[in-house]
Design an enzyme around this catalytic site. Structure first.
Site, PDB file in Angstrom:
ATOM      1  N   ASP A   6      49.732 -44.423 -46.329  1.00 45.80           N
ATOM      2  CA  ASP A   6      48.728 -43.580 -45.712  1.00 45.80           C
ATOM      3  C   ASP A   6      49.215 -43.278 -44.297  1.00 45.80           C
ATOM      4  O   ASP A   6      50.104 -43.973 -43.786  1.00 45.80           O
ATOM      5  CB  ASP A   6      47.391 -44.323 -45.709  1.00 45.80           C
ATOM      6  CG  ASP A   6      46.332 -43.569 -44.949  1.00 45.80           C
ATOM      7  OD1 ASP A   6      46.212 -42.340 -45.156  1.00 45.80           O
ATOM      8  OD2 ASP A   6      45.623 -44.203 -44.131  1.00 45.80           O
ATOM      9  N   ASP A   8      46.996 -41.914 -41.167  1.00 46.92           N
ATOM     10  CA  ASP A   8      46.092 -42.265 -40.058  1.00 46.92           C
ATOM     11  C   ASP A   8      45.633 -43.711 -40.174  1.00 46.92           C
ATOM     12  O   ASP A   8      45.076 -44.129 -41.199  1.00 46.92           O
ATOM     13  CB  ASP A   8      44.877 -41.328 -40.054  1.00 46.92           C
ATOM     14  CG  ASP A   8      45.264 -39.878 -39.793  1.00 46.92           C
ATOM     15  OD1 ASP A   8      46.290 -39.637 -39.121  1.00 46.92           O
ATOM     16  OD2 ASP A   8      44.541 -38.989 -40.272  1.00 46.92           O
ATOM     17  N   HIS A  90      41.773 -30.401 -48.361  1.00 52.55           N
ATOM     18  CA  HIS A  90      40.467 -29.908 -48.810  1.00 52.55           C
ATOM     19  C   HIS A  90      39.299 -30.603 -48.134  1.00 52.55           C
ATOM     20  O   HIS A  90      39.403 -31.731 -47.664  1.00 52.55           O
ATOM     21  CB  HIS A  90      40.358 -30.090 -50.339  1.00 52.55           C
ATOM     22  CG  HIS A  90      41.463 -29.416 -51.077  1.00 52.55           C
ATOM     23  ND1 HIS A  90      42.443 -30.093 -51.774  1.00 52.55           N
ATOM     24  CD2 HIS A  90      41.769 -28.096 -51.174  1.00 52.55           C
ATOM     25  CE1 HIS A  90      43.297 -29.227 -52.286  1.00 52.55           C
ATOM     26  NE2 HIS A  90      42.918 -28.018 -51.945  1.00 52.55           N
ATOM     27  N   CYS A  96      38.326 -31.681 -55.023  1.00 54.16           N
ATOM     28  CA  CYS A  96      39.682 -31.406 -55.508  1.00 54.16           C
ATOM     29  C   CYS A  96      40.209 -32.630 -56.248  1.00 54.16           C
ATOM     30  O   CYS A  96      39.588 -33.690 -56.259  1.00 54.16           O
ATOM     31  CB  CYS A  96      40.579 -31.094 -54.313  1.00 54.16           C
ATOM     32  SG  CYS A  96      40.755 -32.513 -53.220  1.00 54.16           S
ATOM     33  N   LYS A 100      42.214 -38.625 -51.832  1.00 49.81           N
ATOM     34  CA  LYS A 100      42.061 -40.035 -52.203  1.00 49.81           C
ATOM     35  C   LYS A 100      40.593 -40.415 -52.086  1.00 49.81           C
ATOM     36  O   LYS A 100      39.947 -39.961 -51.152  1.00 49.81           O
ATOM     37  CB  LYS A 100      42.913 -40.920 -51.277  1.00 49.81           C
ATOM     38  CG  LYS A 100      44.414 -40.707 -51.397  1.00 49.81           C
ATOM     39  CD  LYS A 100      45.194 -41.500 -50.354  1.00 49.81           C
ATOM     40  CE  LYS A 100      45.035 -40.908 -48.971  1.00 49.81           C
ATOM     41  NZ  LYS A 100      45.827 -41.616 -47.937  1.00 49.81           N
TER      42      LYS A 100
HETATM   43 MG   LIG Z   1      43.915 -44.130 -43.041  1.00 45.51          MG
HETATM   44 ZN   LIG Z   2      42.638 -32.090 -52.074  1.00 44.14          ZN
END
Ligand SMILES: [Mg+2]
Ligand SMILES: [Zn+2]
Length: 192
Positions: A6, A8, A90, A96, A100
């Site tokens: 990931d 951020d 999105h 979508c 995640k």
């Molecule tokens: Mg994160």
């Molecule tokens: Zn998406």
């Protein structure tokens, strides 16, 4: 090993507010070097990041690309390489397939490497949705305590992911330390 990160709260600092420009994008101390060390040990690094700030109109794809140029430049300066950055642009209301905890981004990564499955890959995140996406896609998972990680650790204690034991690390550097140390140990065993 394929390591999916990931962004951020794992690579860069994240306090819950949107990061809308390269100037606001600051690596967590040690994270860039951790990526470079993993690369140097032969691992492949890909990123899967939710970027609903695009769907919300806070920043555009060009600005996201500029943030990722900064990230990739820092990693390359440290001697590493990021193979692939996948992102979901999105809004959550779009439902979508890539945001995640859904697995669309991980499917993109699987396709990029022409793999039949992501078994044996590891997804490292600071949020429950990272871990759930990783588990759904067949990855091993690890949690870091940076970004949302402390909150996630607390919530996981109350509501575990069924049948999954999640290893927890203080940050990406300690994850890399542990992975590289365990491999050194395995190599020692193999060479006996
Ligand atoms: Mg994160
Ligand atoms: Zn998406």
């Amino acid at each position: 090993m394929l390591i999916i990160l990931d962004r951020d709260g794992v690579i860069n600092q994240y306090d819950g507010s949107y990061i809308c420009s390269p100037d606001e994008w600051h690596p967590i101390p040690g994270s860039i070097e951790a990526v470079a060390r993993l690369c140097h040990a032969g691992h492949r690094i890909a990123i899967a990041t939710n970027q609903s700030g695009i769907g919300r109109g806070y920043y555009d794809v060009d600005t996201l690309d500029a943030m990722h140029d900064k990230l990739e430049g820092l990693v390359e300066a440290a001697g590493g390489c990021i193979d692939l950055i996948t992102y979901c642009p999105h809004h959550p209301d779009d439902y979508c397939r890539c945001r995640k905890p859904r697995i669309g981004l991980l499917e993109q990564i699987r396709t990029h490497y022409r793999l039949d499955s992501l078994n044996g890959a590891i997804m490292v995140g600071d949020s429950r949705k990272d871990l759930e996406a990783g588990v759904s896609a067949g990855c091993d998972v690890a949690l870091v305590r940076t970004g949302n990680g402390l909150d996630t650790e607390r919530h996981l204690a109350e509501r575990p992911i069924p049948r999954v034991q999640v290893p927890v690390f203080d940050n990406l550097r300690s994850f890399a330390d542990a992975l590289l140390a365990s491999e050194g140990w395995q190599k020692q065993i193999e060479s006996v």
